[in-house]
Design an enzyme around this catalytic site. Structure first.
Site, PDB file in Angstrom:
ATOM      1  CG  ASP A  85     -29.159 -88.278 -60.949  1.00 17.73           C
ATOM      2  OD1 ASP A  85     -29.333 -89.454 -60.577  1.00 17.73           O
ATOM      3  OD2 ASP A  85     -30.085 -87.543 -61.319  1.00 17.73           O
ATOM      4  CD  GLU A 141     -28.947 -92.679 -62.824  1.00 14.20           C
ATOM      5  OE1 GLU A 141     -29.364 -93.683 -63.455  1.00 14.20           O
ATOM      6  OE2 GLU A 141     -29.298 -91.524 -63.076  1.00 14.20           O
ATOM      7  CG  ASP A 160     -34.953 -91.579 -57.903  1.00 11.80           C
ATOM      8  OD1 ASP A 160     -35.442 -90.774 -57.091  1.00 11.80           O
ATOM      9  OD2 ASP A 160     -34.186 -91.234 -58.812  1.00 11.80           O
TER      10      ASP A 160
END
Length: 493
Positions: free
Chosen positions: A291, A339, A392
């Site tokens: 991430d 990401e 998200d």
């Protein structure tokens, strides 16, 4: 070869224990994936949830979530009786995780199991503790001390224990040895159940894509035990914390509050902690998503004590030096997904190219600009992972329902969206038809679910974040057949 998979957090699996577990619900989902002709199961971090019930704010970069331990499997091991866990309060809504209810009931069950387990520790348990001791020891001690302090942050513990002094650690262990072993037991059982699930997934041709946050929580075993890794002052307080600057989505930016890394120290150690962390994660998963990848190139530093992310500065991260160290130890073809979403400087794109890792393309971001928008499918490189949306984002159905008139018109014209097919289904079709080598669709988008199935809304706390759970009916044969049809149509699988 073109592949596809489904994004489904373990917590969101159906079942009767208030949250998804590594037991029958997870095995059934693997069967659903196989029937749907999928080859990848993407999950979120399996670490214990922290502030705001987020798996991205965990008390450990290495521990597994005790809530995922399946009570039925403990009963099969002779550690529980059915009546000790069948009728516990897990919340009023079976389709939503009630973390407060879990907190007050699940550890009672685990402690009952441990009471029986502790009568005779098996050799395999001692082997696990020895093999994983490099992180497990500090985690178990941290959890023990945290419990004794009433859950307070380690910065509020007595000085000797706060500073991780040898004398305080030895005293803690001597006085509370059983409690330390309880926390080790939870990790032992988590790993047993995880390994069995991972083996079954492999037998069914399913690869698991895991996820690690770039940062660790300020109140964590990692910061407590290894303060030299982080930007802290002499009292152990962060000097700067992580976040994102103000943008179109948030006028105040995002104040995450995680301590930042002391990258000069990491470089001096050849990034040993990061190499070990990634090696460990790839022992759990087949593919690893990292991430906030852009933070390795440039990261946003906010002075500690600020209440918003308005005040901060960009700093230079370790860049390719870190990933050269990773590749040297773990191989050139280490299976990492970057990401790479958010505001990207050209240097971030250069770093992604140098690593050779695939980045991410999100279809919901595609229709707010012109033909040069990187998220439009005709601009995708083959070496990327395609999503309708991530954890998200809101669901595809809710995105279309609330998109601007211009975005709807653009998406409709570009993808041929129509009411008969369903707007969410059309977005799924657009992602699956793209040239991206791997397409990951959240289960909620395959099912055309609305905002109630959204997993997280960034910059918000509590509420509906991290609570959505699928129902057993969602994983029916009819839905598997529908997913298999679109998968086969676009040559994925």
């Amino acid at each position: 070869m073109r592949k596809s998979g489904i994004l489904m957090p373990i917590a969101s699996l159906p079942g009767r224990f208030g949250i998804g577990t590594l037991g029958r619900p997870a095995f059934d989902f693997i069967d659903f994936l196989k029937a749907s002709h999928q080859t990848v199961w993407q999950i979120l971090p399996v670490s214990p949830t922290g502030f705001g019930d987020s798996p991205y704010q965990s008390c450990s970069a290495f521990a597994g979530n005790p809530y995922f331990i399946d009570p039925d499997i403990l009963a099969e091991q002779g550690l529980l009786e059915k009546g000790e866990y069948e009728d516990l309060d897990t919340g009023a809504d079976e389709n939503a995780v009630d973390y407060a209810a879990l907190y007050h009931t699940r550890f009672t069950v685990l402690r009952r199991a441990f009471e029986r387990f502790s009568k005779w520790y098996p050799d395999d348990y001692y082997h696990f503790c020895y093999e994983q001791g490099w992180w497990l020891e500090d985690y178990a001690l941290y959890m023990t001390a945290k419990g004794l302090s009433g859950g307070r942050c380690y910065s509020e513990w007595p000085q000797a224990l706060r500073s991780h002094s040898r004398e305080a650690i030895e005293a803690l262990y001597a006085e509370h040895e059983a409690e330390v072993h309880f926390w080790k037991f939870c990790q032992y059982e988590f790993r047993l159940q995880w390994n069995a699930l991972k083996e079954y997934a492999a037998e069914q041709g399913i690869r698991i894509m895991g996820d690690i946050p770039i940062y660790v929580a300020a109140d964590s075993a990692d910061v407590w035990a290894s303060p030299e890794l982080f930007l802290l002052d002499e009292t152990g307080t962060p000097t700067d914390v992580a976040g994102c600057p103000p943008d179109f989505f948030s006028a105040d930016g995002q104040l995450w509050g995680n301590p930042l890394y002391r990258w000069d120290y990491h470089e001096k150690t050849d990034f040993a902690w990061w190499v070990r962390r990634i090696r460990y994660a790839l022992g759990l998963y087949d593919i690893l998503r990292i991430d906030h990848f852009r933070g390795f190139d440039t990261y946003y530093a906010i002075p500690y004590g600020e209440t918003t992310a308005r005040t901060g500065e960009w700093r230079t991260g370790p860049g390719m030096k870190l990933f050269s160290a990773v590749k040297k130890e773990l191989g050139e073809d280490v299976p990492i997904v970057a990401e790479d979403l958010g505001e990207l400087f050209p240097s971030v794109r250069t770093l992604l190219q140098e690593t050779g890792f695939p980045g991410m393309k999100v279809l919901e971001f595609a229709f707010g600009g012109g033909a040069d928008n990187d998220f439009l499918p005709h601009n995708y490189p083959e070496h990327c992972i395609v999503y309708t949306g991530t954890h998200d984002n809101t669901t595809a159905a809710d995105w279309y329902a609330h998109a601007s008139r211009a975005e709807k018109a653009h998406a409709t014209a570009y993808l041929g969206l129509n009411r008969k097919e369903g707007y969410a289904a059309g977005l799924v079709r657009g992602a699956m038809a793209s040239c991206g080598q791997l397409c990951i669709i959240p289960l909620a988008d395959h099912l055309s679910l609305g905002a109630n199935a959204r997993i997280n809304t960034p910059s918000t706390l509590g509420g509906t974040n991290w609570v959505w759970r699928a129902s057993a009916q969602d994983l029916c044969e009819e839905n598997a057949k529908k997913i298999a049809e679109i998968t086969d149509r676009y040559g994925r699988g």
